[in-house]
Scaffold this motif. Sequence first.
Motif, mmCIF file in Angstrom:
data_model
loop_
_atom_site.group_PDB
_atom_site.id
_atom_site.type_symbol
_atom_site.label_atom_id
_atom_site.label_comp_id
_atom_site.label_asym_id
_atom_site.label_seq_id
_atom_site.Cartn_x
_atom_site.Cartn_y
_atom_site.Cartn_z
ATOM 1 N N UNK A 217 0.837 -1.198 0.000
ATOM 2 C CA UNK A 217 0.000 0.000 0.000
ATOM 3 C C UNK A 217 0.870 1.244 0.000
ATOM 4 N N UNK A 218 1.929 1.207 -0.755
ATOM 5 C CA UNK A 218 2.811 2.372 -0.855
ATOM 6 C C UNK A 218 4.232 1.937 -1.150
ATOM 7 N N UNK A 219 4.950 2.780 -1.864
ATOM 8 C CA UNK A 219 6.336 2.496 -2.215
ATOM 9 C C UNK A 219 7.206 3.698 -1.898
ATOM 10 N N UNK A 220 8.437 3.407 -1.596
ATOM 11 C CA UNK A 220 9.404 4.481 -1.473
ATOM 12 C C UNK A 220 9.851 4.939 -2.859
ATOM 13 N N UNK A 221 10.352 6.161 -2.914
ATOM 14 C CA UNK A 221 10.942 6.685 -4.144
ATOM 15 C C UNK A 221 12.436 6.447 -4.109
ATOM 16 N N UNK A 222 12.976 5.898 -5.176
ATOM 17 C CA UNK A 222 14.418 5.691 -5.267
ATOM 18 C C UNK A 222 15.063 6.890 -5.945
ATOM 19 N N UNK A 223 16.045 7.481 -5.299
ATOM 20 C CA UNK A 223 16.769 8.620 -5.862
ATOM 21 C C UNK A 223 18.218 8.575 -5.424
ATOM 22 N N UNK A 224 19.114 8.660 -6.381
ATOM 23 C CA UNK A 224 20.537 8.724 -6.058
ATOM 24 C C UNK A 224 21.023 10.166 -6.117
ATOM 25 N N UNK A 225 22.010 10.446 -5.282
ATOM 26 C CA UNK A 225 22.649 11.757 -5.242
ATOM 27 C C UNK A 225 24.146 11.569 -5.414
ATOM 28 N N UNK A 226 24.765 12.494 -6.117
ATOM 29 C CA UNK A 226 26.212 12.454 -6.307
ATOM 30 C C UNK A 226 26.880 13.457 -5.388
ATOM 31 N N UNK A 227 27.788 12.973 -4.549
ATOM 32 C CA UNK A 227 28.639 13.839 -3.739
ATOM 33 C C UNK A 227 29.946 14.024 -4.495
ATOM 34 N N UNK A 228 30.401 15.263 -4.610
ATOM 35 C CA UNK A 228 31.635 15.511 -5.367
ATOM 36 C C UNK A 228 32.503 16.556 -4.671
ATOM 37 N N UNK A 229 33.780 16.243 -4.613
ATOM 38 C CA UNK A 229 34.772 17.173 -4.077
ATOM 39 C C UNK A 229 35.863 17.335 -5.138
ATOM 40 N N UNK A 230 36.211 18.580 -5.456
ATOM 41 C CA UNK A 230 37.300 18.839 -6.404
ATOM 42 C C UNK A 230 38.432 19.570 -5.698
ATOM 43 N N UNK A 231 39.644 19.409 -6.230
ATOM 44 C CA UNK A 231 40.832 19.948 -5.583
ATOM 45 C C UNK A 231 41.907 20.182 -6.643
ATOM 46 N N UNK A 232 42.791 21.173 -6.459
ATOM 47 C CA UNK A 232 43.871 21.384 -7.440
ATOM 48 C C UNK A 232 44.809 20.190 -7.569
ATOM 49 N N UNK A 233 44.893 19.365 -6.538
ATOM 50 C CA UNK A 233 45.770 18.202 -6.598
ATOM 51 C C UNK A 233 47.229 18.584 -6.435
ATOM 52 N N UNK A 234 48.107 17.760 -6.971
ATOM 53 C CA UNK A 234 49.538 18.005 -6.853
ATOM 54 C C UNK A 234 50.295 16.689 -6.714
#
Length: 471
Positions: A217-234
């Motif tokens: 009698x009901x369903x959850x909604x499936x949703x993905x989220x992207x976590x992103x971190x960027x950096x200059x690196x080295x």
Amino acid sequence: MFKLATAFVAATALLVTTTAGAQTRPDQVAFRALYKELVETNTTASVGDCTLAAQKMAAHLKAAGFPDKDLTIFFTPELPKNGGLVAVYPGTDPKAKAILLLAHIDVVEAKREDWTRDPFTLVEEGGYFYGRGAADDKAQASIWVDTLVRYKTEGFHPRRTIKMALTCGEEGGAPFNGASWLVQNKRDLIDAEFALNEGAGGQLDDHGKRIAHTIEAGEKTSQSFTLEVTNPGGHSSRPVPDNAIYRLADALEKIRGYEFPVMINDANGAYLSKMSKVVGGEQGAAMTALVANPKDAKADALLSKDPGLHTMLRTTCVATMLSAGHAQNALPQRATANINCRIFPGVSRDAVRDKLVEIIADPQVSVSKTAVAGPRGEAPAPPLTPQVMGPIEKVSAEMWPGIPVVPILQAGATDGKALTAGGIPTYGVQGLFYEPDLGRIHGLNERIGVTSLYEGRDFLYKLVKIYADQP
């Protein structure tokens, strides 16, 4: 040719027995042949053909007397093998809204080398039917086709129009979802007051004893989220405190430590209330307490030890994929993670994203929604009205006396979400009982009990008749 084949099957049916030794009714033998044909038609996303399966099922209906105007094979030109079937069984009252019978005919991939038996050959062994789709969802798809054939053959004249939609794309892996396509492009063709679908079933214990007959009698909604971190690196020989991987790890640790609050609606509230009497003891008392007070932390902690109950009570979010760095000797310039959330009915995707941002509390970690497959709206749980629940409880009590009918909130996802979001309340009703392994659905050696399949067929045949004659 079809009539001759059917007559032969019926004439020889009394000679056929199941592996358990029980004699098979003539009408069950005819159904078994239909079921076998559908299971043995490969409908995987990789090499299968849902359109062919739909055409085969349409042929059974046409042979039973359905005119061409009441049978619609649908597909898009660019995806000719991802089609489906809509069948219409006209009712006698043009003012009465139709009911819709929904099932998907695509199946999860299955490799022959991994299975004990050929996954695309229906095998009856030890009281079970084995095969990919034997349970999910070709059992119900076959039952729906067979039910309409039986009604047509016996001359049943329902008050309501009965519609059936067999669709492709529910299992993912294909770019086309038939249920969503029908809602968006052929809404009038499938318009109905409510729909019956997969998503629930009877529960058996380890000894095969019936525990409860569940109704989705009901369903959850499936949703993905992207976590992103960027950096200059080295260069990795010159590490710095601001490392993309460490920052992402900190964010994931915060998500790991957060519990979304308990939410109670008609579906999970009814489940807890009814099952509290079945399970009894400390767990039963906790179920009763949580319905009375969703903020009861002690009851929540006890029930949430069970993963099934934990996810039924709230929105959940979990890390499922990671990707970071570009070289072994370089500081990471980018780190990403996929967070898959199963969202409680009525809660928006944006609200969950905002909560993730709040939990992480780091502006350098971006949180974005991934592309959504299927319906984009958040479907509320359909109402548990006496009109819907009454017939289910009546037929269930006749077939399985003393076994409670228990509504559930489905943590997974079915095509019912597309219909409910499109204005057709959809309920998971099957009458198929499963052991704790859930018939190994999506896994190796998928199966369903022979008795369970035949009983589910009888249950749905009786149930749809009651709905079809409702005032």
